[in-house]
Design a protein around this motif. Structure first.
Motif, PDB file in Angstrom:
ATOM      1  N   THR A  89      -1.558   4.014   4.411  1.00  0.00           N
ATOM      2  CA  THR A  89      -2.994   4.140   3.791  1.00  0.00           C
ATOM      3  C   THR A  89      -3.217   4.928   2.556  1.00  0.00           C
ATOM      4  O   THR A  89      -2.312   5.932   2.250  1.00  0.00           O
ATOM      5  CB  THR A  89      -3.990   4.735   4.861  1.00  0.00           C
ATOM      6  N   PRO A  90      -4.250   4.951   1.818  1.00  0.00           N
ATOM      7  CA  PRO A  90      -4.432   5.879   0.683  1.00  0.00           C
ATOM      8  C   PRO A  90      -4.566   7.345   0.990  1.00  0.00           C
ATOM      9  O   PRO A  90      -4.965   7.470   2.272  1.00  0.00           O
ATOM     10  CB  PRO A  90      -5.809   5.213  -0.073  1.00  0.00           C
ATOM     11  N   ILE A  91      -4.174   8.227  -0.034  1.00  0.00           N
ATOM     12  CA  ILE A  91      -4.472   9.524   0.287  1.00  0.00           C
ATOM     13  C   ILE A  91      -5.509  10.153  -0.727  1.00  0.00           C
ATOM     14  O   ILE A  91      -5.420   9.869  -2.024  1.00  0.00           O
ATOM     15  CB  ILE A  91      -3.175  10.339  -0.132  1.00  0.00           C
ATOM     16  N   SER A  92      -6.583  10.301  -0.363  1.00  0.00           N
ATOM     17  CA  SER A  92      -7.716  10.802  -1.155  1.00  0.00           C
ATOM     18  C   SER A  92      -8.681  11.789  -0.276  1.00  0.00           C
ATOM     19  O   SER A  92      -9.193  11.574   0.686  1.00  0.00           O
ATOM     20  CB  SER A  92      -8.471   9.601  -1.551  1.00  0.00           C
ATOM     21  N   ALA A  93      -8.722  12.967  -0.888  1.00  0.00           N
ATOM     22  CA  ALA A  93      -9.627  14.127  -0.023  1.00  0.00           C
ATOM     23  C   ALA A  93     -11.058  13.755  -0.510  1.00  0.00           C
ATOM     24  O   ALA A  93     -11.615  13.146  -1.350  1.00  0.00           O
ATOM     25  CB  ALA A  93      -9.272  15.622  -0.945  1.00  0.00           C
ATOM     26  N   PHE A  94     -11.648  14.044   0.685  1.00  0.00           N
ATOM     27  CA  PHE A  94     -13.279  13.889   0.401  1.00  0.00           C
ATOM     28  C   PHE A  94     -13.863  15.205  -0.076  1.00  0.00           C
ATOM     29  O   PHE A  94     -13.578  16.284   0.223  1.00  0.00           O
ATOM     30  CB  PHE A  94     -13.887  13.766   1.916  1.00  0.00           C
ATOM     31  N   VAL A  95     -14.550  14.850  -1.438  1.00  0.00           N
ATOM     32  CA  VAL A  95     -15.173  15.893  -2.094  1.00  0.00           C
ATOM     33  C   VAL A  95     -16.601  15.498  -2.664  1.00  0.00           C
ATOM     34  O   VAL A  95     -16.933  14.507  -2.693  1.00  0.00           O
ATOM     35  CB  VAL A  95     -14.107  16.123  -3.342  1.00  0.00           C
ATOM     36  N   GLN A  96     -17.173  17.035  -2.851  1.00  0.00           N
ATOM     37  CA  GLN A  96     -18.379  16.761  -3.278  1.00  0.00           C
ATOM     38  C   GLN A  96     -18.547  16.638  -4.855  1.00  0.00           C
ATOM     39  O   GLN A  96     -17.485  17.255  -5.502  1.00  0.00           O
ATOM     40  CB  GLN A  96     -19.314  18.011  -2.942  1.00  0.00           C
ATOM     41  N   LEU A  97     -19.211  15.696  -5.744  1.00  0.00           N
ATOM     42  CA  LEU A  97     -19.324  15.737  -7.055  1.00  0.00           C
ATOM     43  C   LEU A  97     -20.200  16.568  -7.761  1.00  0.00           C
ATOM     44  O   LEU A  97     -20.813  17.281  -7.001  1.00  0.00           O
ATOM     45  CB  LEU A  97     -19.347  14.193  -7.359  1.00  0.00           C
ATOM     46  N   GLY A  98     -20.766  16.208  -8.942  1.00  0.00           N
ATOM     47  CA  GLY A  98     -21.477  17.216  -9.653  1.00  0.00           C
ATOM     48  C   GLY A  98     -22.988  17.247  -8.977  1.00  0.00           C
ATOM     49  O   GLY A  98     -23.380  18.324  -8.899  1.00  0.00           O
ATOM     50  N   ASN A  99     -23.481  16.292  -8.662  1.00  0.00           N
ATOM     51  CA  ASN A  99     -24.673  16.054  -7.922  1.00  0.00           C
ATOM     52  C   ASN A  99     -24.366  16.515  -6.570  1.00  0.00           C
ATOM     53  O   ASN A  99     -23.517  16.040  -5.703  1.00  0.00           O
ATOM     54  CB  ASN A  99     -25.368  14.978  -7.861  1.00  0.00           C
ATOM     55  N   PRO A 100     -24.870  17.426  -5.932  1.00  0.00           N
ATOM     56  CA  PRO A 100     -24.718  18.039  -4.519  1.00  0.00           C
ATOM     57  C   PRO A 100     -25.050  17.022  -3.395  1.00  0.00           C
ATOM     58  O   PRO A 100     -24.410  17.191  -2.310  1.00  0.00           O
ATOM     59  CB  PRO A 100     -25.537  19.210  -4.427  1.00  0.00           C
ATOM     60  N   ASN A 101     -25.609  15.921  -3.618  1.00  0.00           N
ATOM     61  CA  ASN A 101     -25.664  14.856  -2.751  1.00  0.00           C
ATOM     62  C   ASN A 101     -24.900  13.695  -2.924  1.00  0.00           C
ATOM     63  O   ASN A 101     -24.854  12.886  -2.159  1.00  0.00           O
ATOM     64  CB  ASN A 101     -27.221  14.552  -3.176  1.00  0.00           C
ATOM     65  N   VAL A 102     -23.871  13.739  -3.996  1.00  0.00           N
ATOM     66  CA  VAL A 102     -22.922  12.744  -4.264  1.00  0.00           C
ATOM     67  C   VAL A 102     -21.547  13.104  -3.883  1.00  0.00           C
ATOM     68  O   VAL A 102     -21.237  14.101  -4.115  1.00  0.00           O
ATOM     69  CB  VAL A 102     -23.118  12.277  -5.714  1.00  0.00           C
ATOM     70  N   TYR A 103     -20.837  12.285  -3.081  1.00  0.00           N
ATOM     71  CA  TYR A 103     -19.576  12.499  -2.455  1.00  0.00           C
ATOM     72  C   TYR A 103     -18.666  11.352  -2.799  1.00  0.00           C
ATOM     73  O   TYR A 103     -19.036  10.205  -2.879  1.00  0.00           O
ATOM     74  CB  TYR A 103     -19.594  12.909  -1.171  1.00  0.00           C
ATOM     75  N   MET A 104     -17.496  11.575  -2.880  1.00  0.00           N
ATOM     76  CA  MET A 104     -16.221  10.896  -3.069  1.00  0.00           C
ATOM     77  C   MET A 104     -15.212  10.953  -2.148  1.00  0.00           C
ATOM     78  O   MET A 104     -14.897  12.059  -1.678  1.00  0.00           O
ATOM     79  CB  MET A 104     -15.725  10.986  -4.242  1.00  0.00           C
ATOM     80  N   GLY A 105     -14.910   9.687  -1.631  1.00  0.00           N
ATOM     81  CA  GLY A 105     -13.694   9.909  -0.539  1.00  0.00           C
ATOM     82  C   GLY A 105     -13.113   8.487  -0.272  1.00  0.00           C
ATOM     83  O   GLY A 105     -13.571   7.489  -0.885  1.00  0.00           O
ATOM     84  N   LYS A 106     -12.016   8.388   0.522  1.00  0.00           N
ATOM     85  CA  LYS A 106     -11.476   7.085   0.890  1.00  0.00           C
ATOM     86  C   LYS A 106     -12.021   6.507   1.886  1.00  0.00           C
ATOM     87  O   LYS A 106     -12.913   7.222   2.674  1.00  0.00           O
ATOM     88  CB  LYS A 106     -10.007   7.378   1.067  1.00  0.00           C
ATOM     89  N   ALA A 107     -12.110   5.180   2.241  1.00  0.00           N
ATOM     90  CA  ALA A 107     -12.289   4.456   3.562  1.00  0.00           C
ATOM     91  C   ALA A 107     -13.910   4.498   3.705  1.00  0.00           C
ATOM     92  O   ALA A 107     -14.329   4.561   4.900  1.00  0.00           O
ATOM     93  CB  ALA A 107     -11.660   5.016   4.646  1.00  0.00           C
ATOM     94  N   LEU A 108     -14.764   5.017   2.708  1.00  0.00           N
ATOM     95  CA  LEU A 108     -16.085   4.963   2.962  1.00  0.00           C
ATOM     96  C   LEU A 108     -16.839   3.589   3.180  1.00  0.00           C
ATOM     97  O   LEU A 108     -17.623   3.399   4.217  1.00  0.00           O
ATOM     98  CB  LEU A 108     -17.017   5.184   1.674  1.00  0.00           C
ATOM     99  N   ASP A 109     -15.765   2.484   3.052  1.00  0.00           N
ATOM    100  CA  ASP A 109     -16.150   1.057   3.433  1.00  0.00           C
ATOM    101  C   ASP A 109     -14.964   1.145   4.717  1.00  0.00           C
ATOM    102  O   ASP A 109     -14.022   0.827   4.506  1.00  0.00           O
ATOM    103  CB  ASP A 109     -15.806   0.070   2.508  1.00  0.00           C
ATOM    104  N   ASN A 110     -15.354   1.389   5.921  1.00  0.00           N
ATOM    105  CA  ASN A 110     -16.761   1.492   6.280  1.00  0.00           C
ATOM    106  C   ASN A 110     -16.957   2.682   7.347  1.00  0.00           C
ATOM    107  O   ASN A 110     -17.628   2.599   8.190  1.00  0.00           O
ATOM    108  CB  ASN A 110     -17.185   0.177   7.058  1.00  0.00           C
ATOM    109  N   ARG A 111     -16.341   3.998   6.960  1.00  0.00           N
ATOM    110  CA  ARG A 111     -16.608   5.103   7.753  1.00  0.00           C
ATOM    111  C   ARG A 111     -17.989   5.606   7.494  1.00  0.00           C
ATOM    112  O   ARG A 111     -18.581   6.225   8.473  1.00  0.00           O
ATOM    113  CB  ARG A 111     -15.503   5.876   7.490  1.00  0.00           C
ATOM    114  N   LEU A 112     -18.802   5.025   6.454  1.00  0.00           N
ATOM    115  CA  LEU A 112     -20.173   5.519   6.479  1.00  0.00           C
ATOM    116  C   LEU A 112     -21.028   4.658   7.535  1.00  0.00           C
ATOM    117  O   LEU A 112     -21.798   5.237   7.999  1.00  0.00           O
ATOM    118  CB  LEU A 112     -20.485   5.012   4.975  1.00  0.00           C
ATOM    119  N   GLY A 113     -20.435   3.556   7.735  1.00  0.00           N
ATOM    120  CA  GLY A 113     -21.341   2.831   8.594  1.00  0.00           C
ATOM    121  C   GLY A 113     -21.003   3.164  10.353  1.00  0.00           C
ATOM    122  O   GLY A 113     -21.882   3.378  11.033  1.00  0.00           O
TER     123      GLY A 113
END
Length: 352
Positions: free
Chosen positions: A153-177
């Motif tokens: 599986t990919p390695i990618s840390a979950f991080v907050q971006l410039g907008n405090p409501n915007v985040y980046m991470g792996k497997a958001l498809d579909n851990r968000l669900g």
């Protein structure tokens, strides 16, 4: 929770690590945990025992890779699991889950110094790619525990971006669900609702909606909502009519996907509920993919179904991007939908 789920490993067919973690979030907000024999898991919450049964499910699995062979020099050849585009893969870090533990590697790439002008304009084929784990022989790789069949599986840390409501991470498809299902259960804790809710996640969605087929037979729902992600159309290079949604403008309701036409009365019910509750809602049409609703809606004599979720940027790569307010509004809208979905609504949904 989203951070932990995002960073957990769970390629299709190898969801056990993320499923065990996920179950720890379901247990405190559920009356009972229900599992099928395919790895899917849901939390059951009874509002009204003789009311409609509702299945609300994301999917645990992420796209990944599978160890296919080890070369004599110790490089790993792999098979893709799920839909990858070769241009997002080179020089990316991965982790191989072996019986002896996790091993970090990188998908190798030729330095630009060695590329001819012709090669620089060519796309590297996935079949020609390999993973470098820093050993010099097949024997060394095997000693570390690597063998054919190990998931990657990919390695990618979950991080907050410039907008405090915007985040980046792996497997958001579909851990968000998956996270959405937990938060809806949490929001309904101590609340009345005229139905029984089964909220959780399936397995093996990315390889053909397989877990959806087993779970729907296990739960036997009257109504279903597949929780998934959409494709945000607010980045350069995407035509506004190819992807209709944008970050920060609300959750999405799919009006079309490659696996299902949603029940039109259910679609309208969700749209009307969003309007009544003053919750922002976007619509999306995705011709090039499907959701678990593609299996849910064909169970028995038919199950009124829709697909719903968060719009995201850069899915099916090492890192995707989402807006937290879209997630929160999605939880709020689904909670309101569950509170209103009684036998009267069910009968209307079935009257096609």
């Amino acid at each position: 929770m989203i951070r932990a789920l995002s960073e957990a490993h769970g390629a299709s067919g190898f969801e056990t690590p993320v499923r065990k973690l996920y179950q720890t979030y379901l247990e405190p907000v559920s009356d009972e945990i229900v599992r099928d024999h395919f790895g899917s898991v849901v939390g059951k919450k009874v509002g009204k025992a003789d009311g409609p049964s509702i299945l609300l499910a994301g999917h645990l699995d992420e796209i990944g890779l599978l160890t296919k062979a080890i070369t004599d020099e110790g490089f790993i050849k792999f098979q893709t699991i799920g839909g990858w585009w070769s241009q997002v893969m080179l020089a990316q870090r991965v982790t191989i889950q072996t019986r002896k533990g996790e091993i970090t590697g990188i998908i190798g790439s030729k330095p630009p110094h060695l590329l001819s002008a012709k090669e620089r304009d060519e796309v590297v084929k996935i079949k020609d790619m390999f993973i470098d784990i820093g050993v010099s022989s097949k024997a060394e790789a095997e000693e570390l525990g690597v063998r054919p069949g190990d998931p990657i599986t990919p390695i990618s840390a979950f991080v907050q971006l410039g907008n405090p409501n915007v985040y980046m991470g792996k497997a958001l498809d579909n851990r968000l669900g998956c996270a959405t299902a937990v938060e809806v259960l949490r929001a309904l804790k101590g609340q009345d609702h005229p139905n029984t809710l089964f909220a959780g996640a399936t397995t093996q969605e990315e390889v053909g909606l397989r877990g959806a087929q087993t779970l729907v037979h296990h739960i036997k729902p009257d109504v279903s909502i597949a929780l998934d992600v959409g494709i945000s159309g607010d980045t350069p290079g995407i035509d506004g009519y190819d992807a209709l949604s944008a970050l920060g403008k609300g959750p999405i309701l799919l009006i079309y996907d490659g696996s299902m036409l949603p029940n039109p009365r259910f679609r309208d019910f969700i749209m009307d509920t969003a309007s009544d509750a003053k919750i922002p809602l976007q619509v999306e049409s995705i011709a090039g993919g499907g959701t678990d609703a593609g299996r849910f809606h064909m169970y028995g004599s038919g199950v009124p179904s829709v697909a719903f979720g968060c719009t995201t940027r850069y899915i099916h790569s090492h890192a995707a991007v989402y807006h937290q307010e879209d997630f929160d509004h999605g939880v709020a809208l689904l909670t309101e939908v569950i509170k209103r979905l009684d036998h009267g609504v069910l009968n209307d949904l079935r009257d096609l």
